[in-house]
Design a protein around this motif. Structure first.
Motif, PDB file in Angstrom:
ATOM      1  N   SER A   1      -7.500 -11.373   1.060  1.00 35.75           N
ATOM      2  CA  SER A   1      -6.154 -11.890   1.296  1.00 35.75           C
ATOM      3  C   SER A   1      -5.128 -11.094   0.492  1.00 35.75           C
ATOM      4  CB  SER A   1      -6.068 -13.365   0.912  1.00 35.75           C
ATOM      5  OG  SER A   1      -6.107 -13.514  -0.489  1.00 35.75           O
ATOM      6  N   THR A   2      -3.897 -11.149   0.970  1.00 34.97           N
ATOM      7  CA  THR A   2      -2.798 -10.497   0.262  1.00 34.97           C
ATOM      8  C   THR A   2      -2.655 -11.079  -1.130  1.00 34.97           C
ATOM      9  OG1 THR A   2      -1.682 -10.136   2.372  1.00 34.97           O
ATOM     10  CG2 THR A   2      -0.349  -9.921   0.386  1.00 34.97           C
ATOM     11  N   GLN A   3      -2.852 -12.370  -1.254  1.00 34.50           N
ATOM     12  CA  GLN A   3      -2.746 -13.016  -2.568  1.00 34.50           C
ATOM     13  C   GLN A   3      -3.803 -12.477  -3.529  1.00 34.50           C
ATOM     14  OE1 GLN A   3      -2.969 -17.263  -2.440  1.00 34.50           O
ATOM     15  NE2 GLN A   3      -2.690 -17.493  -4.640  1.00 34.50           N
ATOM     16  N   ALA A   4      -5.033 -12.283  -3.052  1.00 29.68           N
ATOM     17  CA  ALA A   4      -6.093 -11.738  -3.906  1.00 29.68           C
ATOM     18  C   ALA A   4      -5.783 -10.300  -4.300  1.00 29.68           C
ATOM     19  CB  ALA A   4      -7.437 -11.824  -3.192  1.00 29.68           C
ATOM     20  N   LEU A   5      -5.314  -9.500  -3.354  1.00 28.02           N
ATOM     21  CA  LEU A   5      -4.940  -8.113  -3.668  1.00 28.02           C
ATOM     22  C   LEU A   5      -3.796  -8.070  -4.668  1.00 28.02           C
ATOM     23  CD1 LEU A   5      -5.049  -6.128  -0.300  1.00 28.02           C
ATOM     24  CD2 LEU A   5      -6.359  -5.674  -2.366  1.00 28.02           C
TER      25      LEU A   5
ATOM     26  N   ALA B   1       4.528  -7.595  -7.824  1.00 33.87           N
ATOM     27  CA  ALA B   1       3.838  -6.642  -6.955  1.00 33.87           C
ATOM     28  C   ALA B   1       4.218  -6.902  -5.505  1.00 33.87           C
ATOM     29  CB  ALA B   1       2.328  -6.769  -7.133  1.00 33.87           C
ATOM     30  N   ASP B   2       4.515  -5.835  -4.788  1.00 38.63           N
ATOM     31  CA  ASP B   2       4.827  -5.904  -3.354  1.00 38.63           C
ATOM     32  C   ASP B   2       4.032  -4.836  -2.629  1.00 38.63           C
ATOM     33  OD1 ASP B   2       6.894  -7.975  -3.267  1.00 38.63           O
ATOM     34  OD2 ASP B   2       8.117  -6.548  -4.398  1.00 38.63           O
ATOM     35  N   TRP B   3       3.647  -5.148  -1.418  1.00 40.07           N
ATOM     36  CA  TRP B   3       2.860  -4.230  -0.585  1.00 40.07           C
ATOM     37  C   TRP B   3       3.683  -3.795   0.615  1.00 40.07           C
ATOM     38  CZ3 TRP B   3      -1.731  -2.817  -2.568  1.00 40.07           C
ATOM     39  CH2 TRP B   3      -2.295  -3.645  -3.528  1.00 40.07           C
ATOM     40  N   SER B   4       3.453  -2.560   1.049  1.00 37.05           N
ATOM     41  CA  SER B   4       4.065  -2.083   2.288  1.00 37.05           C
ATOM     42  C   SER B   4       3.089  -1.151   2.990  1.00 37.05           C
ATOM     43  CB  SER B   4       5.392  -1.373   2.007  1.00 37.05           C
ATOM     44  OG  SER B   4       5.194  -0.260   1.167  1.00 37.05           O
ATOM     45  N   ASP B   5       3.348  -0.929   4.270  1.00 35.86           N
ATOM     46  CA  ASP B   5       2.526  -0.028   5.073  1.00 35.86           C
ATOM     47  C   ASP B   5       3.028   1.392   4.863  1.00 35.86           C
ATOM     48  OD1 ASP B   5       1.886   1.662   7.406  1.00 35.86           O
ATOM     49  OD2 ASP B   5       0.898  -0.136   8.140  1.00 35.86           O
TER      50      ASP B   5
ATOM     51  N   LEU C   1       1.684   0.316  -2.926  1.00 32.67           N
ATOM     52  CA  LEU C   1       1.900  -0.752  -3.895  1.00 32.67           C
ATOM     53  C   LEU C   1       3.131  -0.439  -4.724  1.00 32.67           C
ATOM     54  CD1 LEU C   1       1.016  -3.250  -5.547  1.00 32.67           C
ATOM     55  CD2 LEU C   1      -0.535  -1.725  -6.819  1.00 32.67           C
ATOM     56  N   SER C   2       4.059  -1.383  -4.784  1.00 31.10           N
ATOM     57  CA  SER C   2       5.258  -1.255  -5.618  1.00 31.10           C
ATOM     58  C   SER C   2       5.198  -2.310  -6.706  1.00 31.10           C
ATOM     59  CB  SER C   2       6.523  -1.462  -4.790  1.00 31.10           C
ATOM     60  OG  SER C   2       6.640  -0.457  -3.819  1.00 31.10           O
TER      61      SER C   2
ATOM     62  N   ARG D   1      -0.362   5.113  -2.480  1.00 26.84           N
ATOM     63  CA  ARG D   1       0.389   5.405  -3.698  1.00 26.84           C
ATOM     64  C   ARG D   1       0.696   4.123  -4.451  1.00 26.84           C
ATOM     65  NH1 ARG D   1       4.647   5.366   0.144  1.00 26.84           N
ATOM     66  NH2 ARG D   1       6.376   4.099  -0.596  1.00 26.84           N
ATOM     67  N   VAL D   2       1.078   4.305  -5.710  1.00 25.59           N
ATOM     68  CA  VAL D   2       1.541   3.210  -6.552  1.00 25.59           C
ATOM     69  C   VAL D   2       2.881   3.639  -7.127  1.00 25.59           C
ATOM     70  CG1 VAL D   2       1.102   1.874  -8.657  1.00 25.59           C
ATOM     71  CG2 VAL D   2      -0.802   2.478  -7.150  1.00 25.59           C
ATOM     72  N   ASP D   3       3.892   2.834  -6.900  1.00 26.28           N
ATOM     73  CA  ASP D   3       5.222   3.078  -7.461  1.00 26.28           C
ATOM     74  C   ASP D   3       5.461   2.050  -8.557  1.00 26.28           C
ATOM     75  OD1 ASP D   3       5.762   5.097  -5.536  1.00 26.28           O
ATOM     76  OD2 ASP D   3       6.362   3.562  -4.099  1.00 26.28           O
ATOM     77  N   ILE D   4       5.936   2.511  -9.716  1.00 27.85           N
ATOM     78  CA  ILE D   4       6.194   1.603 -10.831  1.00 27.85           C
ATOM     79  C   ILE D   4       7.649   1.735 -11.260  1.00 27.85           C
ATOM     80  CG2 ILE D   4       5.619   0.989 -13.206  1.00 27.85           C
ATOM     81  CD1 ILE D   4       2.854   2.194 -12.749  1.00 27.85           C
ATOM     82  N   ARG D   5       8.300   0.588 -11.390  1.00 25.88           N
ATOM     83  CA  ARG D   5       9.646   0.555 -11.967  1.00 25.88           C
ATOM     84  C   ARG D   5       9.539  -0.253 -13.253  1.00 25.88           C
ATOM     85  NH1 ARG D   5      14.877  -2.657 -10.388  1.00 25.88           N
ATOM     86  NH2 ARG D   5      13.253  -4.025  -9.631  1.00 25.88           N
ATOM     87  N   ILE D   6       9.854   0.381 -14.366  1.00 28.31           N
ATOM     88  CA  ILE D   6       9.817  -0.300 -15.653  1.00 28.31           C
ATOM     89  C   ILE D   6      11.102  -1.111 -15.783  1.00 28.31           C
ATOM     90  CG2 ILE D   6       9.752   0.000 -18.157  1.00 28.31           C
ATOM     91  CD1 ILE D   6       7.110   0.679 -16.743  1.00 28.31           C
ATOM     92  N   SER D   7      10.935  -2.427 -15.960  1.00 24.03           N
ATOM     93  CA  SER D   7      12.082  -3.329 -15.971  1.00 24.03           C
ATOM     94  C   SER D   7      12.523  -3.732 -17.370  1.00 24.03           C
ATOM     95  CB  SER D   7      11.746  -4.599 -15.183  1.00 24.03           C
ATOM     96  OG  SER D   7      10.643  -5.257 -15.779  1.00 24.03           O
ATOM     97  N   GLY D   8      11.765  -3.351 -18.360  1.00 25.58           N
ATOM     98  CA  GLY D   8      12.116  -3.728 -19.719  1.00 25.58           C
ATOM     99  C   GLY D   8      11.019  -3.321 -20.676  1.00 25.58           C
TER     100      GLY D   8
END
Length: 133
Positions: free
Chosen positions: A27-31, A52-56, A63-64, A116-123
């Motif tokens: 499931s998306t929740q498990a991922l 975490a957010d997923w996109s195609d 993964l963002s 890919r994995v995109d990371i935005r550091i928020s703090g």
């Protein structure tokens, strides 16, 4: 032979090494929980601090992540400049390394194909490690 035995033999012959046919779904929740845990581990924070957010991405998953990162206090760094390299370098270097760790961990544990994995550091979560005064 009976009908059940014929069906079982046909299924075993149709799948390599006797694996069962059918579908396995994560499931998306498990991922998402897995991705948050992997990011928390890589960035030195708690999983509940990660979004975490997923996109195609052309048939693969992208993964963002948005998360803070753990850093030592500036006074701790002034007292011991060796703390920065000991943590894995600058925030930039640690984030780049975290991307690879997160992608590898999520792929290995889930079997999902990530592009890919995109990371935005928020703090920053500032930690004052050392002796209590």
């Amino acid at each position: 032979m009976n009908r059940a035995a014929d069906t079982r033999q046909a299924a075993e012959a149709a799948t390599p090494s006797g694996q069962y046919s059918g579908h396995n779904r994560i499931s998306t929740q498990a991922l998402t929980s897995l991705a948050k845990a992997a990011a928390a581990d890589a960035l030195g924070i708690h999983a509940h601090d990660v979004r975490a957010d997923w996109s195609d991405d052309g048939g693969l998953l992208a993964l963002s992540l948005v998360a803070p990162i753990r850093i030592p206090s500036l006074t701790a760094v002034l007292r011991d400049p060796g703390r920065v390299p000991a943590l894995g370098g600058s925030i930039w270097d640690r984030t780049v390394h975290a991307k690879t760790d997160i992608l590898t961990k999520v792929t290995e544990l889930s079997g999902a194909s990530l592009s890919r994995v995109d990371i935005r550091i928020s703090g920053a979560h500032v930690t004052e490690e050392g002796r209590v005064r």
